[in-house]
Structures are given as structure tokens and as C-alpha cells.
Scaffold this motif. Structure first.
Motif, PDB file in Angstrom:
ATOM      1  N   SER A   1     -40.381 -17.595  10.797  1.00  0.00           N
ATOM      2  CA  SER A   1     -39.458 -17.870  11.892  1.00  0.00           C
ATOM      3  C   SER A   1     -39.171 -16.591  12.669  1.00  0.00           C
ATOM      4  O   SER A   1     -39.519 -15.489  12.249  1.00  0.00           O
ATOM      5  CB  SER A   1     -38.163 -18.464  11.346  1.00  0.00           C
TER       6      SER A   1
ATOM      7  N   TYR B   1     -36.041 -18.620   2.025  1.00  0.00           N
ATOM      8  CA  TYR B   1     -34.956 -18.583   3.004  1.00  0.00           C
ATOM      9  C   TYR B   1     -34.139 -17.326   2.739  1.00  0.00           C
ATOM     10  O   TYR B   1     -33.757 -17.053   1.591  1.00  0.00           O
ATOM     11  CB  TYR B   1     -34.053 -19.812   2.895  1.00  0.00           C
ATOM     12  N   SER B   2     -33.867 -16.552   3.783  1.00  0.00           N
ATOM     13  CA  SER B   2     -33.110 -15.306   3.621  1.00  0.00           C
ATOM     14  C   SER B   2     -32.071 -15.181   4.723  1.00  0.00           C
ATOM     15  O   SER B   2     -32.323 -15.539   5.881  1.00  0.00           O
ATOM     16  CB  SER B   2     -34.036 -14.086   3.684  1.00  0.00           C
ATOM     17  N   HIS B   3     -30.931 -14.653   4.363  1.00  0.00           N
ATOM     18  CA  HIS B   3     -29.881 -14.345   5.335  1.00  0.00           C
ATOM     19  C   HIS B   3     -29.180 -13.066   4.888  1.00  0.00           C
ATOM     20  O   HIS B   3     -28.803 -12.928   3.729  1.00  0.00           O
ATOM     21  CB  HIS B   3     -28.854 -15.476   5.436  1.00  0.00           C
TER      22      HIS B   3
ATOM     23  N   GLU C   1     -26.052  -9.876  11.828  1.00  0.00           N
ATOM     24  CA  GLU C   1     -27.166 -10.090  10.913  1.00  0.00           C
ATOM     25  C   GLU C   1     -28.099  -8.883  10.893  1.00  0.00           C
ATOM     26  O   GLU C   1     -28.237  -8.163  11.889  1.00  0.00           O
ATOM     27  CB  GLU C   1     -27.956 -11.336  11.328  1.00  0.00           C
TER      28      GLU C   1
ATOM     29  N   ASN D   1     -40.194 -10.196   2.122  1.00  0.00           N
ATOM     30  CA  ASN D   1     -40.004 -10.074   3.565  1.00  0.00           C
ATOM     31  C   ASN D   1     -40.737  -8.823   4.023  1.00  0.00           C
ATOM     32  O   ASN D   1     -40.610  -7.753   3.417  1.00  0.00           O
ATOM     33  CB  ASN D   1     -38.522 -10.013   3.945  1.00  0.00           C
TER      34      ASN D   1
ATOM     35  N   LYS E   1     -35.360 -15.746   8.704  1.00  0.00           N
ATOM     36  CA  LYS E   1     -34.683 -16.718   7.841  1.00  0.00           C
ATOM     37  C   LYS E   1     -35.689 -17.536   7.041  1.00  0.00           C
ATOM     38  O   LYS E   1     -35.405 -17.914   5.898  1.00  0.00           O
ATOM     39  CB  LYS E   1     -33.799 -17.648   8.679  1.00  0.00           C
ATOM     40  N   HIS E   2     -36.836 -17.809   7.617  1.00  0.00           N
ATOM     41  CA  HIS E   2     -37.789 -18.705   6.943  1.00  0.00           C
ATOM     42  C   HIS E   2     -39.172 -18.058   6.885  1.00  0.00           C
ATOM     43  O   HIS E   2     -39.686 -17.558   7.895  1.00  0.00           O
ATOM     44  CB  HIS E   2     -37.896 -20.043   7.689  1.00  0.00           C
TER      45      HIS E   2
ATOM     46  N   GLY F   1     -30.308 -15.892  -0.420  1.00  0.00           N
ATOM     47  CA  GLY F   1     -31.403 -16.751  -0.026  1.00  0.00           C
ATOM     48  C   GLY F   1     -31.895 -17.624  -1.160  1.00  0.00           C
ATOM     49  O   GLY F   1     -31.303 -17.673  -2.245  1.00  0.00           O
TER      50      GLY F   1
ATOM     51  N   MET G   1     -37.102 -13.440  14.272  1.00  0.00           N
ATOM     52  CA  MET G   1     -36.168 -12.515  13.636  1.00  0.00           C
ATOM     53  C   MET G   1     -35.697 -11.495  14.655  1.00  0.00           C
ATOM     54  O   MET G   1     -36.295 -11.329  15.729  1.00  0.00           O
ATOM     55  CB  MET G   1     -36.819 -11.811  12.442  1.00  0.00           C
TER      56      MET G   1
END
Length: 719
Positions: A645, A587-589, A615, A63, A621-622, A563, A647
Motif C-alpha cells: 500500500s 498490517y503495520s501502524h 504516523e 517492512n 500499512k499493508h 500490527g 506510505m
């Protein structure tokens, strides 16, 4: 698994030089407990990127966010760690810490030029504990160009949009027991932003490196390598961005208030490596010293009781309207509050140490043990001398100094760290169990001086020790499918001056996944979960902190980041055509699990009360990257598509308000290569082929754009 390609060996010298690769080379990557990606020289040359951000788009679990469009000062995170100035990632060159001061000031304002690298490695998972001081996300290792065995050299010339120029030349050889490599690099551009009233927005970089080697073959083979380097940069860069309305109107505009902003740095490095190989054993020792001097002259804010820059750029209306017009040069400064405080952040860094690692292999109880034992003693320092003066914005949009220069910060941070680790990869049949333990003991010291007299006004000493265990398992279930799992403790140290006031960052990290290698290509799917018992943030000017709290840390309490990483690559063959394909997805959260007040703006806006469940900012997230190519004979074409995506730019819950959103974007890059002769290659690249206008960040002061369409032509001549 990204772009995994064979790594050149040097069996002629009877010394295994692949040991500079932390992944262990292609053969070891596929069986590692933990995620590892190796991007070798062939992959680096596919798109001829000079920006590490674009290179890392092919790596799952990364990221990041851009800043200047050229990768001058990267912002890299791994598995949800904060990307801000790459503070939470262990950065290395040839296995040696490359940051200006990794312990006492971890913000990486220096990053090596990737144009002179032969490979980039990214390592995540349980074995990341070998590569401290930041062990939560993982490590990025840049591998410099090796000395060629036979006489060889290359001249690489590139020219493109915005007067972009790159000149890269190298030559070297092994002659008997001795070898050498000399390399020079220059990269420059006029920049793609337009300064109100005219002015420079580009940069110039120079890099000169020398390698000398001495090899003693035999039953006990030895190799000495001395590497010396010098690099410098002058860039007309700024932290000042735009309001949302101005960004939408022209994202490549720069306000007149940033006309004097300029970064100027020099970097010197010296690295002596000794490698000893005998049988199944090797001992590698590195002695290194890096010095980095930088001066960033830039706008810091308004004078007197003027508002924060962030406040004006978030809402340039009402009481902020006059201050906005001063920033743009539309209005002259009318009083002290409307003066602009512009100053020099002068810093000097030293990073030095000695490290050694012993690798040995043996069989015991029908189990093969590959053991690595490492030891490093490291020292680093940062000396800060920050100053500023008030400037009047004049009619016509020019700045004039209105007051004497005053010192705003004078301090020195030091760190001494002793790190020891051991890792045992136990292999039997088709299963590998990796057990590791890392120990760090760190002593830090911060000394402050009076801004007028220069006399010492304070001194704070602190120390901390930690033990970090980790275990990972990989098992080959069938000829094509394997599974992996791991758990390890992650850690990020506190910076000098805390004296117990701030707790270090700690987490327990888990991963579970599977790998495939067969007729359908190579694929990997890994789920990760980072359970923070203490999440920390570190202040820097890159996230909008003041002089008074620069490099201070803030505890945020518990947090969770989880993720999924997925990757696939394969080469198809259609007659005389080769079609390389690759795909990576992350994918990350991440969310906070505690309430706290963020007074400094480390995690978002200043004076922001963060609530459990919100968050994390700057964690999309993507992220998806797809690459495809077609090669036939001397001609090759490749396309890369990156989707990210939207953020948040500040913590929150639910749908993201427009005022807090960094919008999603899709960027397409193209490259063409044609080999005219065996030793002559012509290439063309187009970054951002569709000329998408997109924002990359709004910190610290307003929205900043990604690089617009940039076309470049190049030629390589090998000899």
C-alpha cells in the motif's frame, strides 16, 4: 510462516551443523515462542533472486524499501523499525555479525551476496534478545553454502535484460576428516537507468570464498571450520533522484549532475568456528574479523548559499528553477551558488570479535530444560575521511572541477562491547516457556581531527550498560493448533560521540498469536505491539543528512508501532501435478507520541516539527505476498505477486498528500524451470512481469524507481 522446508543434516560427522541456524531448523520453528521464518535453498532457487528485498517479500513482519533495484545496499526493517540502511536489524552471516561496524556505525553499506547462500532466516519475538546489538525488531541470518559430504559442484550461468550476467561456481567435498569448498561469484549489469548525455549506470560485483574443515568424530565430536572471503563492487550508483513530474514522464532517467557518482568497495572476511558436541551438550566458538573499505564519490549539494537538493527536487519552480536546470545539465553554472559540490566519502571499517555459546539439555522436576548461554566480546571501528570540491556544470551537460578538493570530515569512531545472554526453554507436555536475559556493556569513543592539519581536535568517550529480559510461551492446544505469547525489552545502542547527550532506543515489545499445522497446511497469525519509551533515528547520507551530523542520533521520545502478521502455505496434489501455495500479509501502524523538532531530516524533511499522533514515514500499512506454482515431472512454473500500500515519505496525519506519498504498487514475478537431465537444469525468470513503473522512495534526493521488467535465462550444471 513463509517458506519452511527441511534443513540438511550431517549426521555422518557426528556434529550437529544445524546449530548455525538460529531458528534451530524446521523441527524447532513450529514450536518456538516467537515468530521464525526459514527460507532454505530450494525456496531460494524458486525465483533465483539476487536481491534480498525480493527474497524477504515472503516473510511476514518485514517492512522495507528498494533503492537501486538490485539490492546492492538493502533497507530492511522488522515490525516497524526504520528500514533505512537496515540500521535497526541485527544482520549476520553464519551467526556472526556481518555489518561493517554494527556498534560504532550501524548503517549497513555492505550486505553479503545472497547468490552464495543456502538459507535465509528471519527471527522476531522474545528470543530476539539473543541476537544483539539491535533487539527491537529482530535478526536476519544468512547461511552460507555448506561443505558437501560427497564430492559435488555446480556451475550456474545467467544472462538477461540490461546485460545482466551472473556466473556462480562451486566445488567441494569431505574426504575423511577433512573437507573443503571453493566458490566464486560474479554479478554485473549495465543498469536500467539512462543518464542524461550518456554514461554508465550499472555495477560489477565479485565474490570469492574458501571453506576448510577438520572433523574429529567420537563420543566427544569436534569440528573446525575456517572460512575466508573476499568481495568487491564497483557501481555507478547515486542518491540523486527525480522530481515528481520527471518521474512521471520517465522514471528511469538520471540527471546529468550524477554523471560522476560511483561506489567502490572491497570486503575481506575471516571466520574460524569450533564446535564441540558430547551427549546433550555442545559448545560453539567463533573468532571473526571483517574489514570493509569504501569510497562513494557522489553529489552532495549546491555550493555557496545554494538551496538544498531536497528543496529543489520537491519544487523545481520559481527561485529553484535555475538550480533545477543546472542539475539536469540544461543550464551551465552561472555563479558559486549554482556550482555542484561533489566529493568522496572515504571510509574504512573493522569488525572483529570472539563469541561462544554453550547449549545443554537436562530434565529436572519432570521438565526438560534446553539452556543456551552465550558470550561475545566485539570491537569495531569506522574511520571517515570525507572530501569534496566545487564543479561547474558546463554547456552541453558535462561537469568540470572548479576548485581544489577540501576535507569536510575527518573522524574515527570506536566501540567495544561485551554481551552476555542466557535463555532457558522449559518444556513439559505440549508447552514451552522460554525465559531469557541479555546484558550489554558498551564503551564508545569518537575522535575528531582538523580538516587541514589533521591534528586531533576533540575526543568523546561514553559507556552504557543495559539488562534486557524476555519471556515467551508456546502451548500446543490440540494436534493442529497452538498458541504463543511473549513480552521482552528491546534496545538499540547509541553511536560514538554522544557522551550522554542522546538516550539509547528502548521499548517493551508484546506479541500474541496462534499456529496451525494440519490437513489445511501451515498457518500462523501473530499480533505485535512495540511500545517505545524512546525512539531514535540515526543520520546517514541515505536519509539526506549533512557531513557535520553523519551517524549522529536524534531522540524522538515515546512512540508506538503495532500490527498483525499472517501466513499460510500448503502443497496441493492433483494427479501428477504438485501445486505449492503460500500467502503472507502484514498490517503495520506506527505513530509518534511526543512533539519534537527534526532538524536533520532523520525521520522526514529537515526542520520538520513533528507532532504527537503523526504516523511514521516509510511504513506501509499493508504488505501482501502470494505465491503459487505448478510442478509436473521436470517442468515447474511459479508466480509471485507482491502488493504494498502507499506510505508516507515524511511524518503526518490523515490522508497522505500527493507531495508526501509513495504510491501503492503491485509487482508480479514469474519463474520457469525445466530439468533436461538429472544434472542439467534450465530456468527463466521475469521480474516485474507487467512492467509496472513505480516509485520506491523519495529520500534522500528525489523519487527513485523500482526495477522495470527484467527477463533472464539461466542454466545450472551439477557434477
Amino acid at each position: 510462516m513463509g517458506l519452511l522446508l527441511p534443513v540438511a543434516a550431517t549426521a555422518q560427522n557426528e556434529v550437529d551443523l544445524d546449530k548455525v541456524y538460529i531458528t534451530g531448523g524446521q523441527g524447532q520453528v513450529l514450536k518456538q515462542p516467537g515468530s521464525a521464518t526459514l527460507i532454505d535453498q530450494q525456496a531460494l532457487e524458486t525465483f533465483e533472486y539476487t536481491d534480498i528485498h525480493r527474497i524477504l517479500t515472503a516473510v511476514p513482519g518485514v517492512n522495507l524499501y528498494e533503492e537501486d533495484g538490485y539490492g546492492l545496499r538493502p533497507n530492511i526493517g522488522l515490525r516497524g523499525t526504520s528500514p533505512d540502511r537496515s540500521k535497526k536489524v541485527t544482520l549476520m552471516e553464519d551467526g556472526v555479525l556481518s555489518g561493517p561496524a554494527p556498534y560504532s556505525a550501524p548503517a549497513a553499506y555492505y550486505f553479503p551476496n545472497v547468490s552464495r547462500m543456502s538459507a535465509v532466516e528471519v527471527f522476531k519475538g522474545p528470543s530476539a534478545i539473543k541476537y544483539g546489538p539491535a533487539t527491537i525488531g529482530g535478526a536476519v541470518n544468512l547461511v552460507s553454502r555448506p561443505i558437501p559430504y560427497l564430492p559435488a559442484g555446480e556451475l550456474d550461468l545467467q544472462y538477461g535484460s540490461d546485460n545482466f550476467q551472473r556466473y556462480n561456481g562451486w566445488y567441494g567435498q569431505e574426504s575423511g576428516q577433512f573437507g573443503y569448498l571453493l566458490e566464486g561469484l560474479r554479478v554485473q549489469s549495465d543498469g536500467f537507468k539512462e543518464l542524461d548525455g550518456g554514461g554508465d549506470t550499472g555495477f560489477e560485483r565479485n565474490d570469492l570464498n574458501l571453506k576448510l574443515s577438520w572433523t574429529l568424530p567420537g563420543e566427544v565430536a569436534q569440528r573446525f571450520v575456517l572460512k575466508a572471503g573476499y568481495a568487491d563492487e564497483v557501481s555507478d550508483e547515486t542518491y540523486l533522484g527525480l522530481t515528481r513530474a520527471d518521474f512521471d514522464d520517465d522514471p528511469y532517467r538520471r540527471y546529468a549532475a550524477s554523471q560522476l557518482d560511483r561506489m567502490d568497495w572491497t570486503h575481506q572476511s575471516l571466520h574460524l568456528m569450533h564446535q564441540l558436541d558430547w551427549g546433550d551438550h555442545s559448545l560453539t566458538t567463533d573468532v571473526y574479523r571483517n574489514t570493509f573499505e569504501r569510497d562513494w564519490f557522489k553529489i552532495n549539494g549546491f555550493g555557496g548559499n545554494g538551496p538544498l537538493l531536497q528543496t529543489v527536487l520537491k519544487d523545481p519552480s520559481g527561485v529553484n528553477a535555475e538550480f533545477y536546470r543546472v542539475l539536469t545539465g540544461e543550464q551551465a553554472s552561472a555563479n558559486v551558488n549554482e556550482q555542484l559540490m561533489i566529493g568522496s566519502n572515504d571510509r574504512q571499517y573493522v569488525s572483529q570479535g570472539v563469541q561462544t555459546r554453550l547449549n545443554t539439555s537436562f530434565a529436572w522436576l519432570a521438565v526438560r530444560h534446553d539452556v543456551e548461554l552465550g558470550l561475545r566480546y566485539h570491537q569495531d571501528t569506522v574511520e571517515r575521511l570525507h572530501s569534496e570540491a566545487a564543479y561547474d556544470m558546463q554547456v552541453g551537460g558535462r561537469l568540470q572541477q572548479a576548485a581544489d578538493v577540501a576535507t569536510t570530515l575527518d573522524n574515527e569512531g570506536q566501540a567495544k562491547a561485551l554481551a552476555v545472554y542466557v535463555q532457558n526453554d522449559m518444556r513439559w507436555n505440549d508447552t514451552t516457556v522460554s525465559v531469557g536475559l541479555r546484558s550489554e556493556h558498551i564503551d564508545t569513543e569518537e575522535t575528531t581531527y582538523d580538516s587541514v592539519s589533521g591534528e586531533q581536535t576533540g575526543k568523546v568517550d561514553s559507556s552504557e550498560s543495559v539488562l534486557l529480559p524476555g519471556v515467551g510461551v508456546y502451548s500446543q492446544l490440540t494436534n493442529t493448533v497452538g498458541v504463543l505469547a511473549g513480552v521482552y525489552q528491546g534496545y538499540s545502542a547509541t553511536t560514538p560521540g554522544k557522551d550522554g547527550d542522546t538516550d539509547p532506543e528502548e521499548s517493551i515489545n508484546y506479541e500474541l498469536g496462534s499456529r496451525y499445522q494440519g490437513e489445511l497446511g501451515q498457518a500462523e497469525l501473530i499480533a505485535f505491539f512495540n511500545d517505545y519509551t524512546e525512539l531514535t533515528g540515526t543520520c546517514s547520507f541515505s536519509n539526506g543528512c549533512d557531513n557535520a551530523v553523519v551517524d549522529s542520533q536524534l531522540n524522538a521520545g515515546a512512540a508506538q508501532v503495532y500490527g498483525v502478521e499472517a501466513s499460510w502455505n500448503k502443497h496441493l496434489f492433483a494427479g501428477a501435478h504438485i501445486i505449492p501455495l503460500s500467502f503472507t500479509y502484514t498490517y503495520s501502524h506506527g505513530e509518534f507520541d511526543a512533539n519534537f523538532a527534526d532538524d536533520s531530516g532523520v525521520f522526514g524533511d529537515r526542520n520538520n516539527n513533528i507532532v504527537a499522533g503523526e504516523e511514521l514515514a516509510y511504513l506501509p500499512k499493508h504488505r501482501l505476498n502470494a505465491q503459487a506454482g505448478i510442478e509436473r515431472g521436470p517442468l515447474a512454473m511459479n508466480v509471485s505477486v507482491l502488493y504494498q500500500s502507499d506510505m508516507r515519505d515524511t511524518p503526518g496525519e490523515g490522508s497522505i498528500p500527493a507531495s508526501q506519498r509513495i504510491d501503492a504498487h503491485t509487482v508480479v514475478d514469474l519463474s520457469l524451470r525445466y530439468r533436461v537431465l538429472q544434472d542439467v537444469l534450465l530456468y527463466a525468470t521475469v521480474d516485474n512481469l507487467l512492467d509496472l513503473e513505480y516509485e520506491v522512495a523519495s529520500k534522500p534526493y528525489g523519487y527513485r524507481p523500482g526495477k522495470p521488467r527484467s527477463a533472464n535465462l539461466g542454466a545450472k550444471v551439477s557434477f
